[in-house]
Design a protein around this motif. Structure first.
Motif, PDB file in Angstrom:
ATOM      1  N   ASP A 168       0.820  -1.210   0.000  1.00  0.00           N
ATOM      2  CA  ASP A 168       0.000   0.000   0.000  1.00  0.00           C
ATOM      3  C   ASP A 168       0.855   1.262   0.000  1.00  0.00           C
ATOM      4  OD1 ASP A 168      -2.447  -1.316  -0.061  1.00  0.00           O
ATOM      5  OD2 ASP A 168      -2.714  -1.283   2.108  1.00  0.00           O
ATOM      6  N   CYS A 188       2.855   1.942  -2.220  1.00  0.00           N
ATOM      7  CA  CYS A 188       3.044   2.195  -3.654  1.00  0.00           C
ATOM      8  C   CYS A 188       4.394   1.731  -4.190  1.00  0.00           C
ATOM      9  CB  CYS A 188       2.830   3.670  -4.001  1.00  0.00           C
ATOM     10  SG  CYS A 188       1.261   4.344  -3.420  1.00  0.00           S
ATOM     11  N   HIS A 198       4.613   3.520  -9.117  1.00  0.00           N
ATOM     12  CA  HIS A 198       3.163   3.503  -8.926  1.00  0.00           C
ATOM     13  C   HIS A 198       2.749   4.675  -8.041  1.00  0.00           C
ATOM     14  CE1 HIS A 198       2.262  -0.266 -10.913  1.00  0.00           C
ATOM     15  NE2 HIS A 198       3.240  -0.870 -10.261  1.00  0.00           N
ATOM     16  N   THR A 199       1.548   5.179  -8.293  1.00  0.00           N
ATOM     17  CA  THR A 199       1.043   6.302  -7.507  1.00  0.00           C
ATOM     18  C   THR A 199      -0.096   5.904  -6.575  1.00  0.00           C
ATOM     19  OG1 THR A 199      -0.429   6.920  -9.327  1.00  0.00           O
ATOM     20  CG2 THR A 199       1.730   8.002  -9.233  1.00  0.00           C
ATOM     21  N   ASP A 200      -0.501   4.643  -6.630  1.00  0.00           N
ATOM     22  CA  ASP A 200      -1.501   4.075  -5.727  1.00  0.00           C
ATOM     23  C   ASP A 200      -0.995   2.705  -5.285  1.00  0.00           C
ATOM     24  OD1 ASP A 200      -3.602   6.011  -5.495  1.00  0.00           O
ATOM     25  OD2 ASP A 200      -4.229   5.542  -7.535  1.00  0.00           O
ATOM     26  N   SER A 227      -1.264  -2.095 -10.030  1.00  0.00           N
ATOM     27  CA  SER A 227      -1.608  -1.157  -8.969  1.00  0.00           C
ATOM     28  C   SER A 227      -3.020  -0.608  -9.142  1.00  0.00           C
ATOM     29  CB  SER A 227      -0.596  -0.004  -9.016  1.00  0.00           C
ATOM     30  OG  SER A 227      -1.005   1.089  -8.235  1.00  0.00           O
ATOM     31  N   CYS A 228      -3.517  -0.055  -8.049  1.00  0.00           N
ATOM     32  CA  CYS A 228      -4.804   0.644  -8.086  1.00  0.00           C
ATOM     33  C   CYS A 228      -4.741   1.930  -8.903  1.00  0.00           C
ATOM     34  CB  CYS A 228      -5.276   0.957  -6.671  1.00  0.00           C
ATOM     35  SG  CYS A 228      -5.740  -0.503  -5.734  1.00  0.00           S
ATOM     36  N   ASP A 229      -3.549   2.331  -9.346  1.00  0.00           N
ATOM     37  CA  ASP A 229      -3.426   3.507 -10.213  1.00  0.00           C
ATOM     38  C   ASP A 229      -3.741   3.165 -11.671  1.00  0.00           C
ATOM     39  OD1 ASP A 229      -1.113   2.246 -11.184  1.00  0.00           O
ATOM     40  OD2 ASP A 229       0.272   3.662 -10.260  1.00  0.00           O
ATOM     41  N   ALA A 230      -4.215   1.923 -11.892  1.00  0.00           N
ATOM     42  CA  ALA A 230      -4.633   1.446 -13.216  1.00  0.00           C
ATOM     43  C   ALA A 230      -3.461   1.257 -14.173  1.00  0.00           C
ATOM     44  CB  ALA A 230      -5.700   2.356 -13.830  1.00  0.00           C
ATOM     45  N   THR A 231      -2.261   1.000 -13.621  1.00  0.00           N
ATOM     46  CA  THR A 231      -1.101   0.736 -14.464  1.00  0.00           C
ATOM     47  C   THR A 231      -0.486  -0.613 -14.118  1.00  0.00           C
ATOM     48  OG1 THR A 231       0.531   1.768 -12.993  1.00  0.00           O
ATOM     49  CG2 THR A 231      -0.535   3.197 -14.647  1.00  0.00           C
TER      50      THR A 231
END
Length: 81
Positions: free
Chosen positions: A27, A29, A48-50, A68-72
């Motif tokens: 979490d 990132c 990653h940013t999320d 990641s939750c940053d959609a990448t």
């Protein structure tokens, strides 16, 4: 052996095919690469940013992939990051 270094919850873990490297995502990132035998932190992969939710190591042990939750999805060279 305890591997410490993430600053937030660990959400994903993978082990290389040769069994010598552990990869963790968090979490916080980041993706962290550890030596299984010594517990030493080898690399911290940032980008990653999320939160990182999934990590994998390729069958030839040369590539780390993280999602990641940053959609990448990031593709990392195990040796150079």
């Amino acid at each position: 052996k305890t591997l410490e270094g993430h600053t937030d919850g660990v959400t994903a873990v993978a082990v290389s095919q040769d069994g010598e490297t552990i990869v963790s995502g968090s979490d916080d990132c980041t993706v962290r690469v550890w030596n299984r035998s010594t517990g030493a932190l080898l690399k911290t992969l940032k980008g990653h940013t999320d939160p990182v939710t999934v990590v994998a190591v390729s069958q030839d042990d040369k590539t780390i992939v993280s999602g990641s939750c940053d959609a990448t999805v990031w593709v990392w060279n195990r040796s150079t990051g």
